[in-house]
Each structure stands twice: as C-alpha cells, then as structure tokens.
Scaffold this active site. Structure first.
Site, short mmCIF file in Angstrom:
data_model
loop_
_atom_site.label_atom_id
_atom_site.label_comp_id
_atom_site.label_asym_id
_atom_site.label_seq_id
_atom_site.Cartn_x
_atom_site.Cartn_y
_atom_site.Cartn_z
N SER A 235 23.82 -19.33 -31.64
CA SER A 235 23.97 -18.17 -30.31
C SER A 235 23.86 -18.71 -29.28
O SER A 235 23.55 -20.61 -29.18
CB SER A 235 23.26 -17.38 -30.50
OG SER A 235 22.73 -16.52 -29.25
N TYR B 48 13.92 -15.90 -32.11
CA TYR B 48 15.10 -15.82 -31.67
C TYR B 48 15.59 -16.96 -31.47
O TYR B 48 16.61 -17.45 -31.94
CB TYR B 48 15.80 -14.59 -31.04
CG TYR B 48 17.21 -14.49 -31.44
CD1 TYR B 48 17.58 -13.74 -32.43
CD2 TYR B 48 18.20 -14.71 -30.46
CE1 TYR B 48 19.29 -13.35 -32.83
CE2 TYR B 48 19.98 -14.64 -30.94
CZ TYR B 48 19.83 -13.54 -32.02
OH TYR B 48 21.35 -13.78 -32.10
N1 LIG Z 1 25.54 -9.69 -31.48
C1 LIG Z 1 25.90 -10.76 -30.68
O1 LIG Z 1 25.75 -10.56 -30.01
C2 LIG Z 1 25.08 -12.22 -31.49
C3 LIG Z 1 25.55 -13.00 -30.52
C4 LIG Z 1 25.03 -14.26 -30.93
C5 LIG Z 1 25.00 -14.26 -32.31
N2 LIG Z 1 24.99 -13.62 -33.34
C6 LIG Z 1 24.74 -13.79 -34.26
O2 LIG Z 1 25.93 -14.06 -35.00
C7 LIG Z 1 25.18 -13.01 -36.69
C8 LIG Z 1 26.02 -12.17 -36.96
O3 LIG Z 1 25.62 -10.94 -35.93
P1 LIG Z 1 26.06 -9.19 -35.58
O4 LIG Z 1 25.90 -9.36 -34.46
O5 LIG Z 1 27.40 -9.18 -36.12
O6 LIG Z 1 24.54 -8.37 -36.35
P2 LIG Z 1 25.00 -7.27 -37.20
O7 LIG Z 1 23.69 -6.69 -37.65
O8 LIG Z 1 26.00 -6.30 -37.35
O9 LIG Z 1 25.65 -7.64 -38.58
C9 LIG Z 1 24.32 -8.95 -38.97
C10 LIG Z 1 24.51 -8.35 -40.68
O10 LIG Z 1 23.09 -9.92 -41.41
C11 LIG Z 1 22.90 -9.07 -42.35
N3 LIG Z 1 21.50 -9.09 -42.98
C12 LIG Z 1 21.13 -9.24 -42.64
N4 LIG Z 1 19.41 -9.72 -42.54
C13 LIG Z 1 20.08 -10.53 -44.60
C14 LIG Z 1 19.36 -10.94 -45.30
N5 LIG Z 1 18.19 -10.99 -45.70
N6 LIG Z 1 20.46 -11.42 -46.03
C15 LIG Z 1 21.40 -11.25 -45.73
N7 LIG Z 1 22.05 -10.45 -44.78
C16 LIG Z 1 21.82 -10.08 -44.49
C17 LIG Z 1 22.42 -7.16 -42.02
O11 LIG Z 1 23.04 -6.44 -43.56
C18 LIG Z 1 24.70 -7.59 -41.48
O12 LIG Z 1 25.40 -6.94 -42.42
C19 LIG Z 1 23.65 -13.20 -36.83
O13 LIG Z 1 23.53 -14.08 -37.24
C20 LIG Z 1 23.69 -12.79 -35.27
O14 LIG Z 1 21.89 -13.39 -34.28
C21 LIG Z 1 25.24 -12.33 -32.61
#
Ligand SMILES: NC(=O)c1ccc[n+]([C@@H]2O[C@H](COP(=O)([O-])OP(=O)(O)OC[C@H]3O[C@@H](n4cnc5c(N)ncnc54)[C@H](O)[C@@H]3O)[C@@H](O)[C@H]2O)c1
Length: 280
Positions: free
Chosen positions: A159, A172
């Site tokens: 991130s 985080y």
């Molecule tokens: N959305 C943002 O703004 C953003 C920004 C920077 C980084 N990220 C990172 O990108 C990645 C995806 O995020 P997103 O926004 O698509 O979130 P999201 O919540 O839409 O998707 C995350 C997925 O991870 C799964 N998950 C959670 N815990 C788990 C576990 N213990 N084992 C297996 N699966 C698990 C959830 O069920 C979900 O389907 C994450 O690592 C998040 O930190 C997101």
C-alpha cells in the site's frame, strides 16, 4: 460456477500476455484480487483463486479462456497454504506466478489498538503474505527455468501506507511496510534462481474494503483522501490488476525488488494548491 465450486471462464485468442502461465491469486473473492483473476484469465493464464470467503459473483470474462479454480483458504494457515500449492502443482505441474491480495483494514492510534486487533492485521497482511510467498517460492525453486532463466514471479500487494505514515495507521502501516521489505528480501534471496519479486503499493482503491472504512460520517475524510491523489480520484481495482499483469508477464523480465506505487500521484509529494492559485 459448476457443481465442484469451480468458476469457469474464457478469453479471446491472439496475443495474450500470460498465455499458459499458472498463477495463484489470494484474496480472489473481492476487490483487487477479483480484478486480478478476471484480467489474468483474459490474458490466457490458468488462475487459481483462494480466499477466506467464496466469490460473491461469477467472473466477468468471455467463454473461451482456461479454467479458473477457487479454493477456500485462510492465508494464516500454513498447512492449508502448503496443501493448496501442492494441489496446484498436482493439477498443472508448475506455478509461474502469485499475487498476494488477501488483506484486511485496521489500525488506530497505538494507545487505542488492543493486542488482538494488532495481531489480526499483522497475521493476515504480513504473515499471510510470508506464508504464501514461502510455499510458492519453494515450488518455483523446484521447477525448470524458462529459456530466459526465469522460474517465476511473485507480486505482493502492500500500500502507499507501506511507504509512508498515515494518521491512525499503526498496525496497517506496520503490516504494509513489512510487506514492502519482505518483498525486497525475496528479490534479493531468489533472484539468482530466476525468481522475481515485486510489490505493488496501491493508492486508495474503490473496493468493498475501502467502502467499509469510509462509512457514513466519513465523507470529509474521504474527500480529503481523494484530493491527496494528484489525479483527484480513487483508483479502480482493474488498474492494480494491470500493474500486476505487467509484473507477472515477460515484459517485466528485468524488474525485481521494486515497490511500485500505483497511486494516482498520492506519494509524488505535497500539493499546496500553488498551481491552482496560478490558474492551472
Ligand atoms: N482498497 C484499497 O484502497 C487498498 C489500498 C492499498 C492496498 N490495499 C490492499 O489490497 C489488498 C486487497 O484489498 P481490497 O481493497 O481488494 O479488499 P477487499 O476487502 O475487497 O478484498 C480482500 C479479500 O481478502 C480476503 N481475505 C481477508 N482475510 C483473509 C484471510 N485470512 N485469508 C484469505 N483471504 C482473506 C477477503 O475475504 C477479501 O475477499 C489488501 O491487502 C489491501 O490491504 C487496498
């Protein structure tokens, strides 16, 4: 989805950038992971999705691409992760790439974060990334390199909050900073064996996770955050999938150890409104 819980999908023939490559995507049921599965399948990959929760919907892909499989997986569970990689090897004989998109939001100023909350965020975001990378790289080391000496490509999702601090970020940011350095170390340790490792550092992406964080009452904070992106908008999951596609593909054959911001300019620097004042 068929009766075995497998999602079936397809894509157009022609030049597909991941043709025949076998790719694991964790966190595949939502947001960034889901967008990765769809894009990679369209690009000819055999995709194995894994998530704590089943996919909420079918995939948006044409009908003629290779199969996409789905497995329930908690990325904190080392035995299950090892078994999943073994199953992929059993079915496809190799694993060419992985995107570790499983993750959770969390945090708060340190004095307000209890130990369980800290552990949850670190366990899923950092330890989960470590365990997935560990078992995927173990498999990659055992497989023959391609003509260019490459054995595989690891793409982690950190991130912008792994590159700089954010108010109330604590667990985080710590987890994502850890993912950035873990990835650089993977690049150092396995480069000689033909395994590339890179980290994507997304800005704020419009996914269910983000919508969950910015609920009612958070409109002003959300608008401030949008403003911090120099493109003045949130990112789309497909834009992170595009970057991951590049890093998995042979186009990135000399890219390793990078922490790539895909953030609409969020980390470019401060914007104090001077150019707006000057009429730009
Ligand atoms: N959305 C943002 O703004 C953003 C920004 C920077 C980084 N990220 C990172 O990108 C990645 C995806 O995020 P997103 O926004 O698509 O979130 P999201 O919540 O839409 O998707 C995350 C997925 O991870 C799964 N998950 C959670 N815990 C788990 C576990 N213990 N084992 C297996 N699966 C698990 C959830 O069920 C979900 O389907 C994450 O690592 C998040 O930190 C997101």
């Amino acid at each position: 989805m068929d009766s075995t819980g497998r999602l079936r999908c397809c894509s157009m023939a022609g030049t597909r950038r991941l043709d025949g490559k076998v790719v694991l995507v964790t966190g595949s049921s939502s947001g960034i992971g889901e967008a990765c599965v769809e894009r990679f399948a369209r690009e000819g990959a055999i995709v194995a999705g894994a998530d704590l929760n089943p996919p909420a919907r079918g995939l948006d892909v044409p009908d003629d691409v290779p199969a996409v499989s789905f497995s329930l997986l908690d990325v904190r569970d080392e035995g299950a992760t090892e078994q999943l990689v073994a199953d992929i090897l059993g079915e496809h004989g190799r694993i060419d790439g992985v995107v570790t998109a499983a993750g959770v939001a969390g945090g708060g100023p340190a004095h307000m974060v209890d130990e369980q909350q800290w552990d949850l965020v670190l366990d899923i975001n950092l330890k989960g990334t470590f365990l997935t990378a560990k078992h995927v790289v173990t498999a990659m080391l055992r497989q023959a390199p391609d003509g260019d000496g490459q054995r595989g490509s690891i793409v982690t999702i950190a991130s912008v909050e792994g590159l700089e601090g954010t108010a109330g970020g604590s667990s985080y940011n710590a987890s994502k900073g850890g993912v950035v350095l873990l990835t650089k170390n993977l690049a150092i340790d396995y480069g000689r064996q033909g395994v590339r490792a890179n980290c994507i550092c997304p800005g704020f992406i419009d996914t269910p996770m983000l919508r969950g964080v910015f609920g009612p009452g958070m409109e002003e904070t959300r608008a401030d955050i949008v403003h911090e992106h120099k493109l003045r908008r949130l990112g789309r999951p497909s834009e992170i999938a595009s970057a991951a596609l590049f890093l998995l593909s042979n186009d990135a054959s000399f890219v390793s150890g990078a922490a790539l911001p895909v953030d609409g300019g969020y980390t470019a620097g401060r914007d104090h409104g001077v150019t707006e004042m000057l009429g730009l």
